[in-house]
Design an enzyme around this catalytic site. Structure first.
Site, mmCIF file in Angstrom:
data_model
loop_
_atom_site.group_PDB
_atom_site.id
_atom_site.type_symbol
_atom_site.label_atom_id
_atom_site.label_comp_id
_atom_site.label_asym_id
_atom_site.label_seq_id
_atom_site.Cartn_x
_atom_site.Cartn_y
_atom_site.Cartn_z
ATOM 1 N N CYS A 5 -20.765 -7.284 -25.897
ATOM 2 C CA CYS A 5 -19.381 -6.796 -25.862
ATOM 3 C C CYS A 5 -19.216 -5.557 -24.994
ATOM 4 O O CYS A 5 -18.098 -5.203 -24.621
ATOM 5 C CB CYS A 5 -18.891 -6.489 -27.270
HETATM 6 N N1 CO8 Z 1 -11.762 -17.532 -45.108
HETATM 7 C C1 CO8 Z 1 -11.735 -17.131 -46.399
HETATM 8 N N2 CO8 Z 1 -12.622 -16.306 -46.952
HETATM 9 C C2 CO8 Z 1 -13.612 -15.865 -46.144
HETATM 10 C C3 CO8 Z 1 -13.730 -16.241 -44.798
HETATM 11 C C4 CO8 Z 1 -12.747 -17.131 -44.290
HETATM 12 N N3 CO8 Z 1 -12.766 -17.535 -43.027
HETATM 13 N N4 CO8 Z 1 -14.792 -15.633 -44.255
HETATM 14 C C5 CO8 Z 1 -15.338 -14.902 -45.218
HETATM 15 N N5 CO8 Z 1 -14.636 -15.045 -46.366
HETATM 16 C C6 CO8 Z 1 -14.909 -14.427 -47.667
HETATM 17 C C7 CO8 Z 1 -16.366 -14.052 -47.807
HETATM 18 O O1 CO8 Z 1 -17.142 -15.117 -48.277
HETATM 19 C C8 CO8 Z 1 -16.312 -12.886 -48.781
HETATM 20 O O2 CO8 Z 1 -16.190 -13.397 -50.070
HETATM 21 P P1 CO8 Z 1 -16.876 -12.609 -51.311
HETATM 22 O O3 CO8 Z 1 -16.195 -11.252 -51.338
HETATM 23 O O4 CO8 Z 1 -16.565 -13.471 -52.462
HETATM 24 O O5 CO8 Z 1 -18.333 -12.509 -50.972
HETATM 25 C C9 CO8 Z 1 -14.994 -12.208 -48.430
HETATM 26 O O6 CO8 Z 1 -14.177 -13.205 -47.786
HETATM 27 C C10 CO8 Z 1 -15.176 -11.043 -47.491
HETATM 28 O O7 CO8 Z 1 -16.010 -11.465 -46.391
HETATM 29 P P2 CO8 Z 1 -16.588 -10.491 -45.322
HETATM 30 O O8 CO8 Z 1 -17.270 -9.378 -46.003
HETATM 31 O O9 CO8 Z 1 -17.377 -11.283 -44.302
HETATM 32 O O10 CO8 Z 1 -15.202 -10.055 -44.651
HETATM 33 P P3 CO8 Z 1 -14.808 -8.746 -43.921
HETATM 34 O O11 CO8 Z 1 -13.687 -8.135 -44.642
HETATM 35 O O12 CO8 Z 1 -15.991 -7.885 -43.595
HETATM 36 O O13 CO8 Z 1 -14.240 -9.321 -42.537
HETATM 37 C C11 CO8 Z 1 -14.973 -9.564 -40.264
HETATM 38 C C12 CO8 Z 1 -15.063 -10.096 -41.689
HETATM 39 C C13 CO8 Z 1 -13.556 -9.797 -39.781
HETATM 40 C C14 CO8 Z 1 -15.944 -10.352 -39.409
HETATM 41 C C15 CO8 Z 1 -15.278 -8.065 -40.242
HETATM 42 O O14 CO8 Z 1 -16.438 -7.784 -40.976
HETATM 43 C C16 CO8 Z 1 -15.460 -7.510 -38.841
HETATM 44 O O15 CO8 Z 1 -14.624 -7.658 -37.972
HETATM 45 N N6 CO8 Z 1 -16.560 -6.809 -38.619
HETATM 46 C C17 CO8 Z 1 -16.865 -6.211 -37.325
HETATM 47 C C18 CO8 Z 1 -17.339 -7.263 -36.426
HETATM 48 C C19 CO8 Z 1 -17.568 -6.804 -35.019
HETATM 49 O O16 CO8 Z 1 -16.966 -5.940 -34.483
HETATM 50 N N7 CO8 Z 1 -18.443 -7.490 -34.406
HETATM 51 C C20 CO8 Z 1 -18.700 -7.304 -33.047
HETATM 52 C C21 CO8 Z 1 -19.321 -8.583 -32.655
HETATM 53 S S1 CO8 Z 1 -18.910 -9.168 -31.183
HETATM 54 C C22 CO8 Z 1 -20.130 -8.782 -30.031
HETATM 55 O O17 CO8 Z 1 -20.875 -7.860 -30.076
HETATM 56 C C23 CO8 Z 1 -20.228 -9.741 -28.933
HETATM 57 C C24 CO8 Z 1 -21.334 -10.660 -29.187
HETATM 58 C C25 CO8 Z 1 -21.397 -11.667 -28.119
HETATM 59 C C26 CO8 Z 1 -20.258 -12.642 -28.105
HETATM 60 C C27 CO8 Z 1 -20.737 -14.032 -28.094
HETATM 61 C C28 CO8 Z 1 -19.610 -15.042 -28.107
HETATM 62 C C29 CO8 Z 1 -19.865 -16.279 -28.875
#
Ligand code: CO8
Length: 373
Positions: A160
């Site tokens: 990224c």
């Molecule tokens: N629908 C419903 N529920 C869901 C879903 C869904 N789709 N996904 C997860 N849940 C549930 C989980 O199971 C969890 O349930 P429980 O509490 O019962 O365990 C609950 O919802 C909360 O899940 P999370 O903890 O996973 O949810 P978050 O609130 O943390 O949100 C995010 C998830 C949006 C992914 C968030 O954590 C986030 O944005 N984090 C930062 C990510 C980031 O910035 N990453 C950068 C990566 S990108 C990068 O570096 C480039 C890489 C190369 C790219 C390659 C391209 C392919």
């Protein structure tokens, strides 16, 4: 101003996105159909604890957790087909322009037009992004050839942060004598997204951006005042796809993007805020004087928190432009899309910060100042 480099400016940007876009609702419908089919097909193994049950997704969760509403993709029907869950692409011959080069050329032409430069004016082409279509020859060289640019070209990958690290490479090339650099970021993320997993099926979108960087004191643009790059190893965002997979007879299901989003959120927000704060302090610029923070476009909540930590108060919405609602996370390209869409809102002499963060971990932060010719 403590550190003031010679007048190197971003004088033009370009943006290309594919025509097809997928809404959260469409994506969720497709994943949920796949999950229902998968769980029914594997009911016995799931009941015996040999396979985990797959879980469905929800459009409300996606928008609330990330701010994402839709994403552009190279090919929609394949991604949404529950039996396929990946784009349907036609293999091209070696004589045809590769897809990544084609998109790069489209974005580059717009950036060149906006910067009022032609192929003859450019000495270096850099393709900086998360996923290369092939290892070699470098796609940047193909873009260089398609545009008729002399000089040299190369590919680089800092996930990224590839665009901000690429801007540093461009900056250094100009300091070493190059006249102008074309920086291209082509992110075809749908090729590497696991659309079977509710944790990450919604995160990414496809796009291409381009920027022209040159030394000038007579052209409108964003003068680069300071660049800070930082990396720190982490497995929290990882993709094990690679050329040794064949030889390893690899069986683990980890050859696409995966992350521990919660950990990334917790680690990266304070780190980025600290880096931007230190950079502004070092350059004697008050955070309140930053007109726009063009932050990496991964998560709306993340950007709001980082801006709050830097400013010491909630940031006004326009101060941290958001494009991820329309584009989702476009990896390296996100900061350039945000700059491209809102750079005009900044007036002569006003400051901006372009800051990316992502896998590595990697953080690249540029302090820039608008100059109007
Ligand atoms: N629908 C419903 N529920 C869901 C879903 C869904 N789709 N996904 C997860 N849940 C549930 C989980 O199971 C969890 O349930 P429980 O509490 O019962 O365990 C609950 O919802 C909360 O899940 P999370 O903890 O996973 O949810 P978050 O609130 O943390 O949100 C995010 C998830 C949006 C992914 C968030 O954590 C986030 O944005 N984090 C930062 C990510 C980031 O910035 N990453 C950068 C990566 S990108 C990068 O570096 C480039 C890489 C190369 C790219 C390659 C391209 C392919």
């Amino acid at each position: 101003m403590k550190e003031f480099y010679m007048g190197i400016r971003i004088t033009g940007t370009g943006l290309y996105h594919p025509a097809e876009s997928i809404s959260n609702e469409e994506l969720v419908e497709s994943l949920n159909a796949y999950v229902e089919y998968y769980n029914a097909e594997n009911a016995e193994k799931i009941a015996a604890g040999e396979l985990p049950e797959r879980l469905g997704s929800s459009a409300e969760f996606i928008e609330k957790a990330s701010g994402i509403k839709s994403r552009y993709v190279i090919e929609k029907s394949g991604v949404l087909d529950p039996q396929r869950l990946r784009p349907r692409l036609q293999e091209r011959t070696d004589d045809e322009l590769s897809i990544q080069a084609e998109w790069g050329v489209l974005a580059a032409k717009q950036a060149m037009e906006n910067a009022k430069v032609t192929a003859e004016d450019i000495d270096v082409v850099i393709l900086a992004c998360s996923n290369m279509q092939r290892p070699y020859p470098a796609v940047a060289v193909e873009i260089q050839s398609a545009l008729g640019i002399q000089g040299y070209a190369y590919d680089m990958n800092v996930a990224c942060s590839a665009a901000t690290f690429g801007l540093k490479q461009a900056y250094d090339a100009i300091q070493s004598g190059a006249r102008r650099v074309l920086l291209v970021n082509v992110e075809i993320t749908s090729g590497h997204t696991d659309y079977r997993s509710r944790d990450c099926h919604f995160i990414f979108g496809d796009v291409a951006t381009a920027s022209i960087i040159e030394q000038t004191d007579t052209k409108t643009g964003f003068e680069i005042l300071n660049i800070h790059l930082f990396t720190q190893f982490s497995n929290n965002i990882r993709n094990n796809f690679g050329f040794l997979n064949r030889s390893e007879d690899a069986t683990r299901d980890d050859k696409q993007f995966r992350q521990d989003g919660r950990k990334v959120f917790k680690d990266v927000c304070p780190l980025v805020a600290k880096i931007i704060t230190a950079q502004l302090e070092k350059n004697q610029v008050n955070p309140q004087d930053i007109k726009r923070f063009w932050l990496h476009q991964a998560n709306l909540n993340m950007n709001q928190l980082i801006a709050k930590l830097v400013l010491g108060k909630e940031a006004e919405a326009e101060r941290t432009p958001i494009i991820l609602d329309e584009f989702a996370n476009t990896s390296s390209a996100g900061v350039i899309i945000a700059l491209h869409r809102t750079g005009e809102e900044v007036s002569e002499g006003e400051f901006g910060v372009i800051c990316s963060f992502g896998a590595g971990y990697s953080v690249g932060s540029l302090l820039v100042q608008k100059r109007v010719a």
